[in-house]
Design an enzyme around this catalytic site. Structure first.
Site, PDB file in Angstrom:
ATOM      1  N   ARG A  60      11.602 -27.879 -24.153  1.00 14.56           N
ATOM      2  CA  ARG A  60      12.523 -28.010 -23.030  1.00 14.56           C
ATOM      3  C   ARG A  60      12.791 -29.473 -22.682  1.00 14.56           C
ATOM      4  O   ARG A  60      13.922 -29.850 -22.336  1.00 14.56           O
ATOM      5  CB  ARG A  60      11.946 -27.291 -21.808  1.00 14.56           C
ATOM      6  CG  ARG A  60      12.866 -27.330 -20.603  1.00 14.56           C
ATOM      7  CD  ARG A  60      12.389 -26.376 -19.519  1.00 14.56           C
ATOM      8  NE  ARG A  60      13.385 -26.261 -18.455  1.00 14.56           N
ATOM      9  CZ  ARG A  60      13.148 -26.603 -17.187  1.00 14.56           C
ATOM     10  NH1 ARG A  60      11.972 -27.059 -16.818  1.00 14.56           N
ATOM     11  NH2 ARG A  60      14.110 -26.484 -16.290  1.00 14.56           N
ATOM     12  N   HIS A  64      16.412 -31.329 -22.268  1.00 11.69           N
ATOM     13  CA  HIS A  64      16.816 -32.047 -21.055  1.00 11.69           C
ATOM     14  C   HIS A  64      17.057 -33.532 -21.321  1.00 11.69           C
ATOM     15  O   HIS A  64      17.789 -34.182 -20.581  1.00 11.69           O
ATOM     16  CB  HIS A  64      15.786 -31.832 -19.937  1.00 11.69           C
ATOM     17  CG  HIS A  64      15.907 -30.485 -19.283  1.00 11.69           C
ATOM     18  ND1 HIS A  64      15.731 -30.272 -17.941  1.00 11.69           N
ATOM     19  CD2 HIS A  64      16.211 -29.274 -19.810  1.00 11.69           C
ATOM     20  CE1 HIS A  64      15.916 -28.990 -17.670  1.00 11.69           C
ATOM     21  NE2 HIS A  64      16.197 -28.355 -18.791  1.00 11.69           N
ATOM     22  N   ASN A  87      14.968 -30.777 -13.034  1.00  9.82           N
ATOM     23  CA  ASN A  87      13.772 -31.386 -13.611  1.00  9.82           C
ATOM     24  C   ASN A  87      12.580 -31.472 -12.665  1.00  9.82           C
ATOM     25  O   ASN A  87      11.436 -31.288 -13.080  1.00  9.82           O
ATOM     26  CB  ASN A  87      14.098 -32.814 -14.093  1.00  9.82           C
ATOM     27  CG  ASN A  87      15.100 -32.819 -15.236  1.00  9.82           C
ATOM     28  OD1 ASN A  87      15.261 -31.820 -15.927  1.00  9.82           O
ATOM     29  ND2 ASN A  87      15.774 -33.948 -15.425  1.00  9.82           N
ATOM     30  N   HIS A 193      14.006 -19.326 -24.744  1.00 11.21           N
ATOM     31  CA  HIS A 193      13.408 -18.621 -23.607  1.00 11.21           C
ATOM     32  C   HIS A 193      12.554 -17.431 -24.053  1.00 11.21           C
ATOM     33  O   HIS A 193      12.224 -16.576 -23.255  1.00 11.21           O
ATOM     34  CB  HIS A 193      14.478 -18.185 -22.614  1.00 11.21           C
ATOM     35  CG  HIS A 193      15.039 -19.332 -21.825  1.00 11.21           C
ATOM     36  ND1 HIS A 193      16.031 -19.203 -20.887  1.00 11.21           N
ATOM     37  CD2 HIS A 193      14.724 -20.666 -21.836  1.00 11.21           C
ATOM     38  CE1 HIS A 193      16.308 -20.386 -20.361  1.00 11.21           C
ATOM     39  NE2 HIS A 193      15.540 -21.298 -20.923  1.00 11.21           N
TER      40      HIS A 193
HETATM   41  C1  HEM Z   1      21.461 -22.029 -21.530  1.00 12.49           C
HETATM   42  C2  HEM Z   1      21.187 -22.726 -20.455  1.00 12.49           C
HETATM   43  C3  HEM Z   1      19.781 -22.863 -19.939  1.00 12.49           C
HETATM   44  C4  HEM Z   1      19.384 -22.671 -18.645  1.00 12.49           C
HETATM   45  C5  HEM Z   1      20.276 -22.300 -17.477  1.00 12.49           C
HETATM   46  C6  HEM Z   1      17.966 -22.870 -18.607  1.00 12.49           C
HETATM   47  C7  HEM Z   1      17.191 -22.786 -17.459  1.00 12.49           C
HETATM   48  C8  HEM Z   1      15.817 -22.797 -17.449  1.00 12.49           C
HETATM   49  C9  HEM Z   1      15.014 -22.603 -16.279  1.00 12.49           C
HETATM   50  C10 HEM Z   1      15.533 -22.420 -14.870  1.00 12.49           C
HETATM   51  C11 HEM Z   1      13.716 -22.624 -16.669  1.00 12.49           C
HETATM   52  C12 HEM Z   1      12.481 -22.456 -15.769  1.00 12.49           C
HETATM   53  C13 HEM Z   1      12.065 -23.802 -15.211  1.00 12.49           C
HETATM   54  C14 HEM Z   1      11.038 -23.674 -14.114  1.00 12.49           C
HETATM   55  O1  HEM Z   1      11.081 -22.698 -13.356  1.00 12.49           O
HETATM   56  O2  HEM Z   1      10.171 -24.569 -13.992  1.00 12.49           O
HETATM   57  C15 HEM Z   1      13.694 -22.838 -18.084  1.00 12.49           C
HETATM   58  C16 HEM Z   1      12.558 -22.915 -18.845  1.00 12.49           C
HETATM   59  C17 HEM Z   1      12.562 -23.192 -20.189  1.00 12.49           C
HETATM   60  N1  HEM Z   1      13.666 -23.524 -20.948  1.00 12.49           N
HETATM   61 FE1  HEM Z   1      15.579 -23.306 -20.433  1.00 12.49          FE
HETATM   62  N2  HEM Z   1      17.528 -23.178 -19.853  1.00 12.49           N
HETATM   63  C18 HEM Z   1      18.599 -23.194 -20.706  1.00 12.49           C
HETATM   64  C19 HEM Z   1      18.585 -23.525 -22.035  1.00 12.49           C
HETATM   65  C20 HEM Z   1      17.470 -23.927 -22.726  1.00 12.49           C
HETATM   66  C21 HEM Z   1      17.487 -24.553 -24.017  1.00 12.49           C
HETATM   67  C22 HEM Z   1      18.736 -24.914 -24.797  1.00 12.49           C
HETATM   68  C23 HEM Z   1      16.192 -24.766 -24.363  1.00 12.49           C
HETATM   69  C24 HEM Z   1      15.627 -25.392 -25.615  1.00 12.49           C
HETATM   70  C25 HEM Z   1      16.189 -25.313 -26.793  1.00 12.49           C
HETATM   71  C26 HEM Z   1      15.381 -24.261 -23.289  1.00 12.49           C
HETATM   72  C27 HEM Z   1      14.018 -24.218 -23.284  1.00 12.49           C
HETATM   73  C28 HEM Z   1      13.253 -23.772 -22.225  1.00 12.49           C
HETATM   74  C29 HEM Z   1      11.820 -23.548 -22.312  1.00 12.49           C
HETATM   75  C30 HEM Z   1      11.002 -23.615 -23.584  1.00 12.49           C
HETATM   76  C31 HEM Z   1      11.386 -23.205 -21.035  1.00 12.49           C
HETATM   77  C32 HEM Z   1       9.936 -22.955 -20.580  1.00 12.49           C
HETATM   78  C33 HEM Z   1       9.319 -24.322 -20.270  1.00 12.49           C
HETATM   79  C34 HEM Z   1       7.859 -24.298 -19.877  1.00 12.49           C
HETATM   80  O3  HEM Z   1       7.219 -23.244 -19.870  1.00 12.49           O
HETATM   81  O4  HEM Z   1       7.356 -25.403 -19.553  1.00 12.49           O
HETATM   82  N3  HEM Z   1      16.189 -23.792 -22.292  1.00 12.49           N
HETATM   83  N4  HEM Z   1      14.988 -22.950 -18.542  1.00 12.49           N
END
Ligand code: HEM
Ligand SMILES: *[C@@H]1O[C@H](CO)[C@@H](O)[C@H](O)[C@H]1NC(C)=O
Ligand SMILES: *[C@@H]1O[C@H](CO)[C@@H](O)[C@H](O)[C@H]1NC(C)=O
Ligand SMILES: *[C@@H]1O[C@H](CO)[C@@H](O)[C@H](O)[C@H]1NC(C)=O
Length: 319
Positions: A60, A64, A87, A193
């Site tokens: 992630r 970002h 972030n 995700h």
């Molecule tokens: C399509 C649009 C996307 C949205 C709206 C989005 C939004 C989010 C949100 C809201 C979270 C939770 C953050 C939290 O509550 O702390 C999250 C977690 C995460 N996102 Fe996305 N995301 C998107 C695309 C992506 C992309 C492109 C990737 C990587 C290729 C990604 C990888 C991740 C990962 C791996 C997590 C978990 C992180 C952790 O456990 O530390 N996301 N995302």
């Protein structure tokens, strides 16, 4: 036969990526810092084995970084982008990158950029959590290298350019197309995700107010995410497996078990439904599209040549 055909397409993909990105090349450090990639890999493996969620967090972090003024490690600078809404209080993994950087500085002074360390760490995170039966050669992804680090960061751009959990499908398509990525890339990258966690505040409205959600799924999530308070409590993004990157994400969407609003919009009787069905039923199609899209994302607006700098410490610009 199948293996050599996919190896061939990987070679073509890497060659294509190198052309598209100018001088970025997978062999960039082969003579200047022969141990760079091995050092990053062992740092990532150690971090993921002591904290299984770290693979998700590093993946992630790379996303970002790349979506805000390109993959230039701007997100790693203390303060600034780190305070932006998507972030703050949610990005993780800065310490892992800083410690890998310290190890690399000790073997190759001011040679390997933080932007490249983060790119390779994201790749190695995917390798650490992938299901190896897909296609190991594709999952390994030889990533083009040679990015330089920014001397600035942009908090306002982090707020405007990163999509959020309440984004609509067309918001998501626009956010990705603004970075040169296609809708199919967006759907494939959302498959990230299938690992990691989200905080209650990001999915609360969905589990209490939305109708395109499996009832049992919503009820079980409410237990740990009350209507008021508890915004920081965590739930797995993938209800089936938290630490394995695979296509279960898409099967979940088809049974209305997407955690975020921005997940479920990908399968909501709309234009991306067929891509979701394809990735759900065909793991190799997902793996291939994910690899392609990861490399494209890593190639967003790299700083090269005399642009930027090679930071000595990832969290601050050189004095
Ligand atoms: C399509 C649009 C996307 C949205 C709206 C989005 C939004 C989010 C949100 C809201 C979270 C939770 C953050 C939290 O509550 O702390 C999250 C977690 C995460 N996102 Fe996305 N995301 C998107 C695309 C992506 C992309 C492109 C990737 C990587 C290729 C990604 C990888 C991740 C990962 C791996 C997590 C978990 C992180 C952790 O456990 O530390 N996301 N995302
Ligand atoms: C970031 O989060 C911290 C802790 O929740 C908070 O004190 C701070 O005001 C936030 N920063 C911004 C810019 O919102
Ligand atoms: C759900 O919708 C109601 C009515 O619009 C609103 O008051 C509430 O804040 C929403 N979110 C939650 C978590 O209940
Ligand atoms: C899906 O959309 C079509 C056309 O907009 C509509 O006719 C159909 O009833 C919708 N189906 C569901 C299950 O919402």
């Amino acid at each position: 036969m199948a293996a050599s055909a996919s190896y061939l397409s990987l070679v073509v993909l890497v060659a294509l990526a190198a052309v598209v990105s100018g001088q970025l090349s997978p062999t960039f450090y082969d003579t200047s810092c022969t141990r760079a990639l091995a050092t990053i890999k062992s740092g990532v493996m150690a971090a993921v084995s002591s904290d299984p969620r770290m693979g998700a967090s590093l993946l992630r972090l790379h996303f970002h970084d790349c979506f805000v003024q390109g993959c230039d490690a701007s997100v790693l600078l203390s303060g600034m982008e780190q305070n932006a809404i998507p972030n703050n209080g949610s990005l993780r993994g800065f310490g892992v990158i800083d410690s890998i950087k310290t190890q690399i500085e000790a073997i190759c002074a001011q040679t390997v950029s933080c932007a490249d360390i983060l790119t390779v760490a994201a790749r190695d995170s995917v390798v650490a959590v992938r299901i190896s039966s897909y296609d190991p050669r594709r999952a390994i992804m030889e990533v083009p290298l040679g990015r330089r680090d920014s001397i600035d960061a942009n908090e306002a751009a982090a707020n405007s350019d990163l999509p959020g959990p309440t984004s609509s499908r067309s918001d998501l398509e626009l956010a990705f197309s603004n970075k040169g990525l296609l809708t199919v890339d967006m759907v494939a990258l959302s498959g990230a995700h299938t690992i990691g966690q989200a905080q209650c505040g990001t999915f609360k409205d969905r589990i209490y107010n939305e109708t395109n959600i499996d009832t049992t799924f919503a009820t079980s999530l409410r237990a740990n995410c009350p209507r008021s308070n508890g915004d920081g409590s965590l739930a797995n993004l993938d209800t089936t497996t938290a630490n394995t990157l695979h296509n279960a994400y898409y099967t979940n969407l088809m049974s209305q078990k997407g955690l975020l609003h921005s997940d479920q919009v990908l399968f909501n009787n709309d234009t991306t439904d067929n891509t979701v069905r394809n990735f759900a039923s065909n793991p190799a199609a997902f793996s291939s599209a994910f690899t392609t899209a990861m490399i494209k994302m890593g190639n967003i607006a790299p700083k090269m040549g005399t642009q930027g700098q090679i930071r000595l410490s990832c969290s601050r610009v050189n004095s």
